[in-house]
Design an enzyme around this catalytic site. Structure first.
Site, PDB file in Angstrom:
ATOM      1  N   ASN A  44      37.131  36.444  43.635  1.00 45.80           N
ATOM      2  CA  ASN A  44      37.519  35.665  44.983  1.00 45.80           C
ATOM      3  C   ASN A  44      38.676  36.515  45.454  1.00 45.80           C
ATOM      4  O   ASN A  44      38.359  37.885  45.776  1.00 45.80           O
ATOM      5  CB  ASN A  44      37.856  34.142  44.814  1.00 45.80           C
ATOM      6  CG  ASN A  44      38.833  33.959  44.083  1.00 45.80           C
ATOM      7  OD1 ASN A  44      38.574  33.730  42.668  1.00 45.80           O
ATOM      8  ND2 ASN A  44      39.981  33.400  44.287  1.00 45.80           N
ATOM      9  N   ASP A  45      39.928  36.041  45.867  1.00 43.63           N
ATOM     10  CA  ASP A  45      40.773  36.632  46.686  1.00 43.63           C
ATOM     11  C   ASP A  45      41.172  38.059  46.458  1.00 43.63           C
ATOM     12  O   ASP A  45      41.456  38.319  45.129  1.00 43.63           O
ATOM     13  CB  ASP A  45      42.254  35.916  46.691  1.00 43.63           C
ATOM     14  CG  ASP A  45      42.063  34.485  46.776  1.00 43.63           C
ATOM     15  OD1 ASP A  45      41.121  33.722  46.977  1.00 43.63           O
ATOM     16  OD2 ASP A  45      43.235  33.698  46.844  1.00 43.63           O
TER      17      ASP A  45
END
Length: 498
Positions: A44-45
């Site tokens: 993710n991020d």
């Protein structure tokens, strides 16, 4: 009681998991050709974006043990051109009492940023441990080679949120201004999203300087992944607000008062209006450019790629600039032109009212391509649409529609008919200015579409999962006559991420 594992032991375990499972992804369906993905598992991020000695570093939230979100590590990759990436060993693994409990899944080294302090690369991250008090703290790890990182003995350098601030307290972004280092941390105050500001002279000892910015009550109840930076003669604040209908990637333009420790916003929009865009982070490279990369997915949605045991990808890198109107523009970095392969140019195409004009059937084009198209629209018309159908099936029943709506002055990316596996959504972005020409610059990959409009005035990014055989392109009009002044399509080569 199980013996506590050191950071080096946890890293070795994570890297072995990558080695054991990455081979299974080679022929997985919908793996992207030129977007960055983790070698296996969950991504993710983006974290810790930085360039040093000519090398770009991309760190990211990573679960090497599953294609579901879980105990967060920092994955790592490097590049010399922002296009071709090389996977590096896992940089951070949860190992300390403030971030690790083998009985809990909601734990780990959460998002953060990176700075160079002389020749020392320093990563700032949030140690998260659900049920612990404090739940979230800020910590650092350092490296002399940019590959192997050691957690600092002073950790946690910020041991929980200040009084009166939510215990949702994460995602430190650090920069230097004058002689001091500054940090913003995403949080909430009184149920409203906010950023806490800190300052330091040595990156270890941090002084709380107050709340630098806060939601007006409509901008979400917690601000994740804050990024505050100068652009042109202004300051820009990007946040990912939680639990709001107003957007997922807010960008505010304003000014920064360092004496008072506050950011004063003057305008607000979305940095990207697509449904699959979150946790954007920027950095300044050696050329002085402000580069942005974001997670090209969104929390709390289902990922069809899990069938093949992988999840998550990054957007293409984008360069930010400040327009003369005071709003942020976002455009693909020019390095991406290195991927261009077979080129097809189309001269002016005139479409009558309610016409669909196929350019490619699904047998003639690859999944990964770049497309530019300039539409000339009829003057004195206040209704109608003009645009393209992408990833179109032979019978036209499956398609992604990208269009401009004259009635609303909006760009629309409609995935309602993008296939059974795709999330059905109608993404909309209202243009700042209305004129008689609209230019699309579109990047299509195996399971993504990124649409840049009028030199980055608006951007919309979304993930799609149509049938792999659906690959046609068609121009179309609805309720108006219109023309494409010109159109170019390049097949894009694989970025060959190794």
């Amino acid at each position: 009681m199980a013996q506590h594992k050191t950071h080096s032991e946890q890293l070795a375990r994570a890297n072995q998991a990558v080695t054991d499972t990455k081979h299974a992804q080679k022929d997985a369906s919908y793996r992207l050709h030129y977007h960055f993905m983790a070698p296996t598992g969950w991504l993710n991020d983006p974290n810790g974006l930085i360039q040093y000695n000519g090398i770009y570093h991309l760190f990211y939230q990573f679960n090497p043990y599953s294609y579901d979100w879980g105990p967060m590590h920092w994955g790592h990759a490097t590049s010399t051109d922002l296009v071709h990436w090389k996977h590096q060993p896992v940089a951070l693994a949860p190992s300390e009492p403030y971030e690790y409990d083998e009985k809990k899944s909601e734990m780990g080294c959460f998002s953060g940023s990176a700075v160079m302090n002389g020749d020392i690369m320093t990563l700032f991250y949030t140690g998260h441990l659900e049920g612990h008090d404090p739940k979230e703290v800020q910590a650092i790890a350092t490296s002399t080679d940019g590959i192997h990182f050691t957690k600092h003995p002073a950790n946690p350098i910020i041991n929980g949120s200040p009084e009166g601030i939510s215990d949702e307290f994460r995602d430190p972004k650090v920069w230097k201004h004058g002689e001091l280092w500054y940090m913003v941390v995403g949080t909430a105050v009184g149920g409203a999203g906010a950023i806490a500001l800190y300052k330091s002279s040595n990156l270890i000892d941090w002084e709380y300087a107050g709340i630098a910015a806060k939601s007006d009550g409509t901008q979400g109840n917690m601000w994740e992944c804050p990024d505050l930076f100068p652009l042109g003669d202004k300051y820009v604040l990007i946040t990912s607000p939680m639990n709001t209908d107003r957007g997922k990637s807010t960008v505010m333009v304003g000014s920064m008062d360092y004496d008072k420790g506050i950011f004063i916003p003057e305008s607000q929009r979305e940095i990207d209006y697509g449904i699959d865009f979150y946790a954007a982070q920027t950095f300044k490279d050696a050329k002085g450019r402000r580069i942005l990369i974001a997670w090209m997915d969104f929390p709390f949605t289902e990922f069809p790629s899990k069938t093949d045991k992988w999840s998550g990808a990054m957007t293409i890198p984008r360069e930010l600039s400040l327009g003369k109107d005071g709003y942020v523009r976002s455009q693909p970095v020019p390095e991406l032109t290195a991927l261009r392969d077979k080129h097809t140019h189309f001269d002016k195409q005139i479409l009558s009212e309610d016409e669909t004009y196929p350019l490619y059937t699904d047998q003639l084009l690859q999944h990964s391509y770049e497309l530019t198209c300039k539409w000339t629209l009829p003057k004195h018309k206040d209704h109608g649409k003009a645009g393209l159908h992408l990833r179109r099936s032979t019978d036209g029943s499956e398609r992604i529609t990208v269009s401009y709506d004259l009635a609303t002055n909006e760009i629309i990316v409609d995935t309602t008919h993008a296939g059974e596996l795709s999330h059905k959504a109608v993404n909309k972005a209202r243009l700042l200015h209305k004129n008689d020409e609209v230019t699309f610059h579109i990047f299509v990959d195996t399971c993504s579409v990124e649409v840049f409009v009028n030199d980055g005035e608006a951007v919309l990014s979304t993930r799609i999962y149509p049938d792999l055989a659906s690959n046609g392109i068609a121009l179309y009009t609805e309720g108006i006559e219109a023309a494409t002044a010109c159109m170019d399509i390049w097949n894009l080569k694989s970025a060959e991420i190794s």
